[in-house]
Design an enzyme around this catalytic site. Structure first.
Site, PDB file in Angstrom:
ATOM      1  N   HIS A 235     -37.130  53.530  -6.772  1.00 12.99           N
ATOM      2  CA  HIS A 235     -38.019  52.383  -6.789  1.00 12.99           C
ATOM      3  C   HIS A 235     -38.957  52.508  -7.969  1.00 12.99           C
ATOM      4  CE1 HIS A 235     -40.787  49.281  -5.462  1.00 12.99           C
ATOM      5  NE2 HIS A 235     -39.799  48.857  -4.712  1.00 12.99           N
TER       6      HIS A 235
ATOM      7  N   ASP B 158     -33.922  48.908   1.279  1.00 10.65           N
ATOM      8  CA  ASP B 158     -32.619  48.253   1.292  1.00 10.65           C
ATOM      9  C   ASP B 158     -31.500  49.170   1.744  1.00 10.65           C
ATOM     10  OD1 ASP B 158     -33.481  45.761   0.495  1.00 10.65           O
ATOM     11  OD2 ASP B 158     -33.645  46.418  -1.568  1.00 10.65           O
TER      12      ASP B 158
HETATM   13  N1  CMC Z   1     -29.177  56.419  -8.782  1.00 16.80           N
HETATM   14  C1  CMC Z   1     -29.089  57.336  -9.783  1.00 16.80           C
HETATM   15  N2  CMC Z   1     -30.023  57.489 -10.754  1.00 16.80           N
HETATM   16  C2  CMC Z   1     -31.083  56.686 -10.700  1.00 16.80           C
HETATM   17  C3  CMC Z   1     -31.247  55.718  -9.690  1.00 16.80           C
HETATM   18  C4  CMC Z   1     -30.251  55.615  -8.704  1.00 16.80           C
HETATM   19  N3  CMC Z   1     -30.347  54.702  -7.726  1.00 16.80           N
HETATM   20  N4  CMC Z   1     -32.405  55.050  -9.891  1.00 16.80           N
HETATM   21  C5  CMC Z   1     -32.949  55.584 -10.995  1.00 16.80           C
HETATM   22  N5  CMC Z   1     -32.163  56.565 -11.493  1.00 16.80           N
HETATM   23  C6  CMC Z   1     -32.449  57.412 -12.648  1.00 16.80           C
HETATM   24  C7  CMC Z   1     -32.231  56.645 -13.942  1.00 16.80           C
HETATM   25  O1  CMC Z   1     -30.919  56.798 -14.434  1.00 16.80           O
HETATM   26  C8  CMC Z   1     -33.267  57.278 -14.847  1.00 16.80           C
HETATM   27  O2  CMC Z   1     -32.735  58.487 -15.319  1.00 16.80           O
HETATM   28  P1  CMC Z   1     -33.152  59.042 -16.786  1.00 16.80           P
HETATM   29  O3  CMC Z   1     -34.616  59.364 -16.679  1.00 16.80           O
HETATM   30  O4  CMC Z   1     -32.286  60.240 -16.952  1.00 16.80           O
HETATM   31  O5  CMC Z   1     -32.860  57.934 -17.740  1.00 16.80           O
HETATM   32  C9  CMC Z   1     -34.434  57.618 -13.904  1.00 16.80           C
HETATM   33  O6  CMC Z   1     -33.829  57.747 -12.596  1.00 16.80           O
HETATM   34  C10 CMC Z   1     -35.509  56.540 -13.845  1.00 16.80           C
HETATM   35  O7  CMC Z   1     -34.864  55.311 -13.614  1.00 16.80           O
HETATM   36  P2  CMC Z   1     -35.357  53.914 -14.212  1.00 16.80           P
HETATM   37  O8  CMC Z   1     -34.222  52.962 -14.287  1.00 16.80           O
HETATM   38  O9  CMC Z   1     -36.138  54.174 -15.475  1.00 16.80           O
HETATM   39  O10 CMC Z   1     -36.373  53.480 -13.099  1.00 16.80           O
HETATM   40  P3  CMC Z   1     -36.882  52.033 -12.861  1.00 16.80           P
HETATM   41  O11 CMC Z   1     -38.232  52.150 -12.267  1.00 16.80           O
HETATM   42  O12 CMC Z   1     -36.770  51.192 -14.090  1.00 16.80           O
HETATM   43  O13 CMC Z   1     -35.821  51.419 -11.803  1.00 16.80           O
HETATM   44  C11 CMC Z   1     -34.793  50.753  -9.787  1.00 16.80           C
HETATM   45  C12 CMC Z   1     -36.079  51.280 -10.455  1.00 16.80           C
HETATM   46  C13 CMC Z   1     -35.082  50.362  -8.352  1.00 16.80           C
HETATM   47  C14 CMC Z   1     -34.325  49.483 -10.553  1.00 16.80           C
HETATM   48  C15 CMC Z   1     -33.703  51.845  -9.869  1.00 16.80           C
HETATM   49  O14 CMC Z   1     -34.131  53.003  -9.163  1.00 16.80           O
HETATM   50  C16 CMC Z   1     -32.349  51.371  -9.322  1.00 16.80           C
HETATM   51  O15 CMC Z   1     -31.584  50.753 -10.072  1.00 16.80           O
HETATM   52  N6  CMC Z   1     -32.059  51.655  -8.007  1.00 16.80           N
HETATM   53  C17 CMC Z   1     -30.839  51.195  -7.385  1.00 16.80           C
HETATM   54  C18 CMC Z   1     -30.981  49.732  -7.003  1.00 16.80           C
HETATM   55  C19 CMC Z   1     -31.896  49.549  -5.793  1.00 16.80           C
HETATM   56  O16 CMC Z   1     -31.749  50.200  -4.775  1.00 16.80           O
HETATM   57  N7  CMC Z   1     -32.831  48.596  -5.934  1.00 16.80           N
HETATM   58  C20 CMC Z   1     -33.709  48.196  -4.828  1.00 16.80           C
HETATM   59  C21 CMC Z   1     -35.141  48.452  -5.114  1.00 16.80           C
HETATM   60  S1  CMC Z   1     -36.108  48.272  -3.622  1.00 16.80           S
HETATM   61  C22 CMC Z   1     -36.039  46.623  -3.239  1.00 16.80           C
HETATM   62  C23 CMC Z   1     -36.919  45.786  -4.083  1.00 16.80           C
HETATM   63  O17 CMC Z   1     -38.124  46.048  -4.161  1.00 16.80           O
HETATM   64  O18 CMC Z   1     -36.389  44.818  -4.653  1.00 16.80           O
END
Ligand code: CMC
Length: 432
Positions: A309, A367
């Site tokens: 998240h 989720d």
């Molecule tokens: N699985 C594997 N690696 C992950 C995941 C995951 N679900 N989420 C983040 N990472 C890694 C990502 O690859 C990155 O690695 P690095 O530092 O090596 O580049 C690191 O963790 C940080 O990720 P980020 O993309 O910079 O983090 P963010 O804050 O931009 O993204 C997120 C947050 C929710 C979009 C992301 O965690 C994700 O895509 N999760 C899966 C989709 C999901 O479950 N979304 C629902 C969110 S809760 C409901 C809502 O509020 O809408």
């Protein structure tokens, strides 16, 4: 909001240092007020994805992602989920206080009186393909509401805003359930005034003209909890979309349709559906490690859906409550040995013990569990995000209303760091 100091920005090259006010809210980090930065210095700030930017002030929802705290109007989500129902929470988000008994009755009556759709609008559904995704139908039908309810579209009028907000909250379950019925080829089931918000939605989803669906109160309560937990989440992508669309003065139905479109993405509200697809794809506990490996591989563009998240770097408090509901529902329905639930629990255990997930603070989010609960309730996967949209509508309208009422609000207009070609001339003789 109080000024709590001055930040000094030194841009180097002998330029004069810029002083910027530091402002405190009632809780959470202070902000550096950069509104006058460009006028004073000619530079912009650069923050794609708003990692360090507060786009507005708000008194609706507070999150402390490190501590795993979520408050609606100051009340902890755990207390609201256990002691209130969804319409109490709608009232709270909209008006700032929990309703007393008579306010509760009046509000429920008001919402109930707006659950039907204009009969012409019902005809819209038949213009879609039967296999249309419910979110595609929601974007279209909600956007079309502004063509039907234009008696209350003056956004400068508080009573118009309130009526449009109530219409949206009331009609969203009807639209979502109709999208489902249309998809499976069953006749639409009209809303009932004698049922609670969650019960009414289940009725419209599962009743038939030949047979009424009678929901177990524990199932109704589970759906109500899903709605409460998804009701608002401060300045997430879809809420920011609603605010940005609304900042131009667009009508509330158009703004909420924009929010629904944004919510649909798998990184946001589409994650519950994506998570269920992922569990189905994994299929068996023996294949979990293979998927964990893929999620950790920097060369694979693969993520574990339902994990991570932007704001929570600790357990998402909503996921703890959803996990509790998940166990209750599976117990009530005798599905404790459900294959996907067992798989989900094992995936959760392995990921929580894995260094990659621990070091990146990737915990299961709401989720992760809400999809399993909805599946257990008999709701098809394609409807998960539509139900999220139904729940989040109150958050969207409350935030939209807060923005319009704020005398400081301006049209949202981000700036950019241009990286394209510098000015040049079209070659002489081109297009002769
Ligand atoms: N699985 C594997 N690696 C992950 C995941 C995951 N679900 N989420 C983040 N990472 C890694 C990502 O690859 C990155 O690695 P690095 O530092 O090596 O580049 C690191 O963790 C940080 O990720 P980020 O993309 O910079 O983090 P963010 O804050 O931009 O993204 C997120 C947050 C929710 C979009 C992301 O965690 C994700 O895509 N999760 C899966 C989709 C999901 O479950 N979304 C629902 C969110 S809760 C409901 C809502 O509020 O809408």
């Amino acid at each position: 909001m109080t000024q709590n100091g001055i930040a000094t920005l030194n841009l180097g090259d002998g330029k004069e240092a810029i002083e910027l006010p530091v402002i405190s809210g009632s809780m959470g980090p202070d902000v550096v007020d950069i509104r006058k930065l460009h006028a004073k210095s000619g530079v912009f700030t650069y923050d794609p994805g708003f990692l360090s930017t507060a786009s507005n002030k708000s008194s609706i929802t507070f999150i402390d992602g490190d501590k795993g705290i979520l408050l609606y109007r100051g009340y902890p989500i755990e207390q609201l989920a256990r002691q209130c129902n969804f319409t109490d929470v709608c009232y709270l988000l909209m008006y700032g206080e929990l309703p007393n008994e008579s306010e509760k009755n009046d509000f429920n009556k008001l919402v109930t009186s707006h659950t039907m759709l204009h009969e012409q609008l019902v005809k819209f559904f038949s213009g879609f393909r039967r296999d249309a995704h419910p979110m595609a139908v929601m974007v279209g039908v909600v956007g079309a509401l502004s063509a039907f309810y234009h008696d209350a579209l003056d956004i400068s009028d508080v009573t118009h805003r309130e009526l449009s907000a109530v219409r949206l909250i009331a009609k969203m379950p009807t639209i979502a359930a109709m999208a489902y019925k249309y998809n499976i080829g069953q006749p639409f089931i009209y809303p009932r005034a004698n049922l609670s918000y969650a019960e009414n939605f289940l009725h419209m989803m599962f009743s038939l003209p030949t047979e009424d669906y009678k929901a177990d109160p524990r199932i109704v309560r589970a759906l109500d909890r899903i709605l409460i937990l998804h009701a608002d989440h401060e300045q997430n992508a879809s809420t920011s979309t609603v605010r940005l669309a609304g900042s131009s003065g667009a009508n509330p139905f158009a703004c909420i349709a924009a929010g629904i479109a944004c919510l649909w993405g798998p990184a946001h509200g589409g994650a519950n559906e994506a998570c269920l697809h992922m569990l189905e794809e994994i299929g068996d506990v023996s294949r979990i490690n293979e998927y964990i490996k893929r999620a950790k591989d920097p060369d694979e563009n693969y993520r574990l859906m339902g994990f991570g998240h932007r704001v929570y770097k600790n357990l998402d408090p909503r996921s703890t409550l959803m996990r509790e509901t998940c166990h209750e529902v599976l117990n009530v329905l005798g599905l404790e040995n459900d294959r996907l639930f067992k798989l989900a629990l094992e995936l959760e255990r392995i990921a929580l013990e894995d260094d990659y997930f621990i070091s990146k603070k990737l915990y299961p989010n709401v989720d992760f569990y809400s999809g399993i609960v909805q599946r257990a309730l008999g709701i098809p996967t394609s409807m998960f995000t539509a139900i999220f949209a139904m729940a989040r509508t109150i958050g969207w309208v409350a935030q939209w209303n807060e923005m319009i009422s704020d005398p400081e609000h301006k049209i949202g207009r981000p700036r950019q760091l241009y990286t394209g070609t510098v000015q040049r001339d079209v070659p002489a003789g081109y297009h002769q």
